[in-house]
Structure formats: C-alpha cells, structure tokens
Design a protein around this motif. Sequence first.
Motif, PDB file in Angstrom:
ATOM      1  N   GLY A  21       6.330  42.597 -27.374  1.00  0.00           N
ATOM      2  CA  GLY A  21       5.821  43.945 -27.559  1.00  0.00           C
ATOM      3  C   GLY A  21       6.916  44.976 -27.727  1.00  0.00           C
ATOM      4  N   TYR A  22       7.896  44.982 -26.814  1.00  0.00           N
ATOM      5  CA  TYR A  22       8.929  46.018 -26.934  1.00  0.00           C
ATOM      6  C   TYR A  22       9.868  45.738 -28.106  1.00  0.00           C
ATOM      7  CZ  TYR A  22      12.667  43.429 -24.341  1.00  0.00           C
ATOM      8  OH  TYR A  22      13.628  42.537 -23.922  1.00  0.00           O
ATOM      9  N   SER A  23      10.067  44.470 -28.479  1.00  0.00           N
ATOM     10  CA  SER A  23      10.872  44.155 -29.665  1.00  0.00           C
ATOM     11  C   SER A  23      10.177  44.661 -30.923  1.00  0.00           C
ATOM     12  CB  SER A  23      11.118  42.651 -29.771  1.00  0.00           C
ATOM     13  OG  SER A  23      11.910  42.180 -28.697  1.00  0.00           O
ATOM     14  N   ALA A  24       8.851  44.464 -30.981  1.00  0.00           N
ATOM     15  CA  ALA A  24       8.083  44.972 -32.118  1.00  0.00           C
ATOM     16  C   ALA A  24       8.153  46.490 -32.179  1.00  0.00           C
ATOM     17  CB  ALA A  24       6.639  44.506 -32.008  1.00  0.00           C
ATOM     18  N   ALA A  25       8.067  47.137 -31.021  1.00  0.00           N
ATOM     19  CA  ALA A  25       8.099  48.594 -30.965  1.00  0.00           C
ATOM     20  C   ALA A  25       9.432  49.141 -31.458  1.00  0.00           C
ATOM     21  CB  ALA A  25       7.817  49.065 -29.538  1.00  0.00           C
ATOM     22  N   ILE A  26      10.524  48.558 -30.977  1.00  0.00           N
ATOM     23  CA  ILE A  26      11.850  49.037 -31.374  1.00  0.00           C
ATOM     24  C   ILE A  26      12.101  48.780 -32.857  1.00  0.00           C
ATOM     25  CG2 ILE A  26      14.331  48.685 -31.042  1.00  0.00           C
ATOM     26  CD1 ILE A  26      13.715  48.180 -28.063  1.00  0.00           C
ATOM     27  N   ARG A  27      11.725  47.591 -33.347  1.00  0.00           N
ATOM     28  CA  ARG A  27      11.935  47.300 -34.763  1.00  0.00           C
ATOM     29  C   ARG A  27      11.103  48.243 -35.638  1.00  0.00           C
ATOM     30  NH1 ARG A  27      14.210  43.142 -37.028  1.00  0.00           N
ATOM     31  NH2 ARG A  27      15.743  43.789 -35.446  1.00  0.00           N
ATOM     32  N   ALA A  28       9.866  48.504 -35.239  1.00  0.00           N
ATOM     33  CA  ALA A  28       9.022  49.430 -36.006  1.00  0.00           C
ATOM     34  C   ALA A  28       9.633  50.828 -36.028  1.00  0.00           C
ATOM     35  CB  ALA A  28       7.615  49.471 -35.408  1.00  0.00           C
ATOM     36  N   PRO A 320       3.714  27.322 -29.248  1.00  0.00           N
ATOM     37  CA  PRO A 320       4.452  27.335 -27.982  1.00  0.00           C
ATOM     38  C   PRO A 320       4.420  28.707 -27.328  1.00  0.00           C
ATOM     39  CG  PRO A 320       5.719  26.279 -29.726  1.00  0.00           C
ATOM     40  CD  PRO A 320       4.553  26.912 -30.382  1.00  0.00           C
ATOM     41  N   MET A 321       4.228  28.727 -26.013  1.00  0.00           N
ATOM     42  CA  MET A 321       4.212  29.995 -25.283  1.00  0.00           C
ATOM     43  C   MET A 321       5.617  30.296 -24.797  1.00  0.00           C
ATOM     44  SD  MET A 321       0.605  29.931 -23.230  1.00  0.00           S
ATOM     45  CE  MET A 321      -0.937  30.119 -24.120  1.00  0.00           C
ATOM     46  N   LEU A 322       6.422  30.809 -25.717  1.00  0.00           N
ATOM     47  CA  LEU A 322       7.824  31.081 -25.441  1.00  0.00           C
ATOM     48  C   LEU A 322       8.164  32.503 -25.854  1.00  0.00           C
ATOM     49  CD1 LEU A 322       9.358  27.773 -26.851  1.00  0.00           C
ATOM     50  CD2 LEU A 322       9.000  28.340 -24.438  1.00  0.00           C
ATOM     51  N   ALA A 323       9.044  33.135 -25.092  1.00  0.00           N
ATOM     52  CA  ALA A 323       9.455  34.499 -25.409  1.00  0.00           C
ATOM     53  C   ALA A 323      10.113  34.575 -26.775  1.00  0.00           C
ATOM     54  CB  ALA A 323      10.403  35.020 -24.332  1.00  0.00           C
ATOM     55  N   VAL A 324      10.874  33.541 -27.144  1.00  0.00           N
ATOM     56  CA  VAL A 324      11.569  33.559 -28.431  1.00  0.00           C
ATOM     57  C   VAL A 324      10.576  33.635 -29.578  1.00  0.00           C
ATOM     58  CG1 VAL A 324      11.731  31.040 -28.529  1.00  0.00           C
ATOM     59  CG2 VAL A 324      13.318  32.421 -29.855  1.00  0.00           C
ATOM     60  N   LYS A 325       9.424  32.983 -29.431  1.00  0.00           N
ATOM     61  CA  LYS A 325       8.385  33.058 -30.462  1.00  0.00           C
ATOM     62  C   LYS A 325       7.813  34.462 -30.537  1.00  0.00           C
ATOM     63  CE  LYS A 325       4.009  32.054 -29.939  1.00  0.00           C
ATOM     64  NZ  LYS A 325       2.695  31.401 -29.704  1.00  0.00           N
ATOM     65  N   ALA A 326       7.519  35.054 -29.383  1.00  0.00           N
ATOM     66  CA  ALA A 326       6.950  36.396 -29.344  1.00  0.00           C
ATOM     67  C   ALA A 326       7.894  37.421 -29.966  1.00  0.00           C
ATOM     68  CB  ALA A 326       6.621  36.786 -27.904  1.00  0.00           C
ATOM     69  N   ILE A 327       9.178  37.303 -29.650  1.00  0.00           N
ATOM     70  CA  ILE A 327      10.174  38.235 -30.184  1.00  0.00           C
ATOM     71  C   ILE A 327      10.251  38.126 -31.708  1.00  0.00           C
ATOM     72  CG2 ILE A 327      12.642  38.757 -30.252  1.00  0.00           C
ATOM     73  CD1 ILE A 327      12.726  37.831 -27.278  1.00  0.00           C
ATOM     74  N   LYS A 328      10.308  36.890 -32.195  1.00  0.00           N
ATOM     75  CA  LYS A 328      10.388  36.660 -33.643  1.00  0.00           C
ATOM     76  C   LYS A 328       9.146  37.215 -34.340  1.00  0.00           C
ATOM     77  CE  LYS A 328      12.540  34.382 -37.067  1.00  0.00           C
ATOM     78  NZ  LYS A 328      13.943  34.611 -37.438  1.00  0.00           N
ATOM     79  N   GLN A 329       7.982  36.922 -33.800  1.00  0.00           N
ATOM     80  CA  GLN A 329       6.741  37.398 -34.405  1.00  0.00           C
ATOM     81  C   GLN A 329       6.627  38.921 -34.324  1.00  0.00           C
ATOM     82  OE1 GLN A 329       3.831  35.106 -32.141  1.00  0.00           O
ATOM     83  NE2 GLN A 329       3.513  33.728 -33.873  1.00  0.00           N
ATOM     84  N   GLY A 330       7.077  39.493 -33.211  1.00  0.00           N
ATOM     85  CA  GLY A 330       6.995  40.939 -33.042  1.00  0.00           C
ATOM     86  C   GLY A 330       7.802  41.678 -34.082  1.00  0.00           C
ATOM     87  N   LYS A 331       9.033  41.229 -34.304  1.00  0.00           N
ATOM     88  CA  LYS A 331       9.887  41.861 -35.309  1.00  0.00           C
ATOM     89  C   LYS A 331       9.283  41.713 -36.708  1.00  0.00           C
ATOM     90  CE  LYS A 331      14.208  40.964 -32.788  1.00  0.00           C
ATOM     91  NZ  LYS A 331      15.464  40.172 -32.805  1.00  0.00           N
ATOM     92  N   ALA A 332       8.733  40.524 -36.986  1.00  0.00           N
ATOM     93  CA  ALA A 332       8.161  40.272 -38.305  1.00  0.00           C
ATOM     94  C   ALA A 332       6.918  41.117 -38.545  1.00  0.00           C
ATOM     95  CB  ALA A 332       7.822  38.789 -38.451  1.00  0.00           C
ATOM     96  N   ALA A 333       6.069  41.233 -37.531  1.00  0.00           N
ATOM     97  CA  ALA A 333       4.850  42.046 -37.673  1.00  0.00           C
ATOM     98  C   ALA A 333       5.203  43.503 -37.934  1.00  0.00           C
ATOM     99  CB  ALA A 333       3.991  41.920 -36.419  1.00  0.00           C
TER     100      ALA A 333
END
Length: 476
Positions: A21-28, A320-333
């Motif tokens: 969430g916060y990675s997506a927010a900062i990238r946006a 996979p329920m991993l933070a690395v996946k969430a971070i990657k997806q957040g930035k991409a979204a």
Amino acid sequence: MVVGEISQERNLIIIGGGPGGYSAAIRAAQLGLSVTLIEQDEMGGVCLNEGCIPSKVYTHAAAKRSEISHLQELGIESTENLFDFKKLSTYKAKVIHQLRSGVESLCKVNKIEIIRGKATFLAVDKIGVEKGHQFDIFEFDQVIIATGSSPILPTTMKVKGKRTLFPHELFKLEEIPEHLIVRGQDYIALEAASSFASLGAKVSVVIDNKEGFPFDESINKELNRLFKKRKINVHKEMEHLSTNEAEDQISITFLTEKQVEEEIRGSHLFVSGTRKPNVDCLGISRFGIEQTDEGFIKIDGNMQSSIPSIYAIGDVTEGPMLAVKAIKQGKAAAAFIAGEKTEVDLTFLPTVAHTTPPIVSVGLTEQRARDMALPIRVSQFALGSNGYATITGKKDGFIKVISDSTTEIIQGIHMIGEGAVEMSGSFVQLLEMAAKEEDIKFPNYAHPGFNEGLLEVVEGLIGQAIHTAPVKKKGL
C-alpha cells in the motif's frame, strides 16, 4: 455516529498502509497523482509491525548467538553466555518504531494524505471511512485494495487457546517458550523453529506431508541434517487428530505414517497455517467483483479487477503471500493508473528463509526439471571449501545450480548458507536475463568472498571447479 453530508472527491485512494500500500502510494505520488491512503491501524501493516520485521529481529539475534563459539576462537572472550530476552523485545520495539516513523515521514514528504479509519465500499466509486463516531464519505476515480490477509487455523483444529500462537503473536511473547511445537514447513515455520532453538527453547517441528521441507531435495536433506545437529526434532507425515490445552501446557495427538497415535507435549504451539484475504469487511462482494472461491480478488496483468475503478495488490490477490509480491504489484498498479506501461512477472519470485544458515531458492528444482524431462546438468559446491566461509566459521551449506545441458541456460539456483539472502538478487537477475553458464563464469569475483561459490558451482557443471576434488571414474 456522525455522517458527513457531502462526499469528498479524491483522485486515487489506497486502502491499507502495508508494504504494498505505501509503496503504491509513494510511486503514484512520484508520478504526479494526488494520493489518499487509508489505514485503520499502524502504518507499515502487519509486515512491519507484527510479521516480517519482528521475525527478522529474532532471526538476526539467533544468528548472532550462534556465532559465540567462533568469536571465542578469534580471542573475543565472554565470561558468561547470558541472553536477556527482554532486551531483545525492547530492541524489536525500537526497530519497529524507527521504520514506521520512516514510512510516515516518506508519505508526508511525498504529500500523501493519510486518513485513519476503517474503509467500506458504498459503491464502485465511493467508500465510507469510519473512525469512532466519525463517518466520512469519499468518491474516487480509482482505488487500490491493499488490505492484506489474516491467519486462520488449519481445518483439523477447531479451537484456538492462548498457548496456540499465530505468526503475529509468537514474536510478542514475553519469555522464551520452554518447548515450542512448530506446525508447518513454510519459511515462517522454519524461521520460528531455527530462531527459537538458537535462543534457548526446545523445538519440535511437525509436518503433515512425507516430503517435508518445500525446497530442492538437496536443501531439504541439508536442513534435516542441520536441524538434527541442533537437536530440533522433526516429525514428518503426521495426521493431526486432536489438540488439548491445559493451563501450563499444550498437547497434540497425531497419527503417524505407520498408523500409530503419537502425542507431543509442549509449552506453546506455533501454527504458520493458512491465511485468508482481508476483503469480507470491505463489502465489495455485493457489487459483483470477481473473486475466487477462497475470496481472493481476481486481477489482470495491470492489477485491475473486474470493476475498472478497483485495483487489488498483495495478499488479497492469488499467489504467494509475500511482501515482495505486494510491493511489486503496488508500484505497477500505481504506474498503470498514471498512464505508464507496466509488467509484473512472478516467475522467478525467490523463496527465502532467514534460518541459521539462511536459505534461498529460485527457479526449477532438480526434481522438477527431471519431471519435465529437461536435459540438465547439476552442480553443487560446498561452502566448506570456500576460503571466506572458513575465515568466518560459516562453513555449513552449499550452492546448487541446475543448467540446461543443451542451451547452457541456467534453470535454477538454490543455496543454503551464509550470504544466501544477499546473493538472492543476483540469482533472480541471472534467471530473469536467461543467463548462460558463460555469463556467470566470465565476470571477476571478489576474493575471498562467499560470492566465489557461485563461480565455483557453475565451473563445476563441467568438472572445472578449482576447490572441488575431481570425481573418481569407475574402475580407476
């Protein structure tokens, strides 16, 4: 409850302030979007406050404690081998506070609006946020759901007592368990078993299946050896029958592979178990958003759900329920919403366990490659033959490489040993670029260093590893 009479308009809303969430927010925000982030608890989510970070504090402490005998060899003497568990807990709290403050500061400097409260969808373009007696309504252009997941008991366990612990509870204990029973074989279970054994607890690991650990079979064999050496008891192919909890202990009854009932008694039971996506409380199902039978939100390659205004990342999506996946997806979204082209490929997502020593697995295992009937050659280099491993006393483990014998393209890299986590990025990069054996053999490697093991193992594919004795030919 006070309900806002007028809806407030927002461009992009992100629900959940965890790593994704916060990675997506900062990238946006970096891409020029106006961002509002809603978090009902602490910034950083479960990962920072209760999961990834606290657990790694414990695995770090365990790794350092395991170095004591080697330090004495170096002439660094300690008159008493003492361990203060309360100080470790204090340090954990300090680390969490520092990192959480850092996340909050980053959001502030990126001009991200943070709203505290519980979010609920009122329409496909409208949410309500409840905090105490206040209820505000927001209309949005797009929203990213990043609410994570919660642990649930295995189906064979109906009741959870105070001595049965989920991951976020284990690292809140105020004292070391006398006997910790670990049920599970994923990286979380292995980290718990390894760290608490090093910190002084008696540990038993109980695994449902016969195969045991989820890595390449060579890694599994080495991990079994190391656990046995450290007196961590591993019970495989155990069918759970019942759990009984008393005031001062917990006991689990299993049916062994030989159909014999066996009881294991301990002071605490840790269950890594399964997790469910945190979506029920959002109220999204009534709008017809596509979900799996387990409740995960279905998304396309841009993290967009079946409702165009709603995106989802991390544990609320399949995989996979991993933070690395969430971070990657957040930035991409965030990038896609900002109008950029994005791509998320989780093919070479590394499996990492911060055990002592650590484990990393990327790409095909040897068994998987053989099941696929691929023409392969395999090499394994023992860290005991590495000069820097000898200097540091970190000689346990090895690096293993699987290569296509026809194309010489690397298919898998697996490592158990010191430096594995730090080297995992290089492993992933090599597989992502479809590196050939020559791509690894050509560069220069720092000497002495653990990194030389990667060169040695690849040279070993054709019998040219310098620090490995040649294989004797039959009849000679």
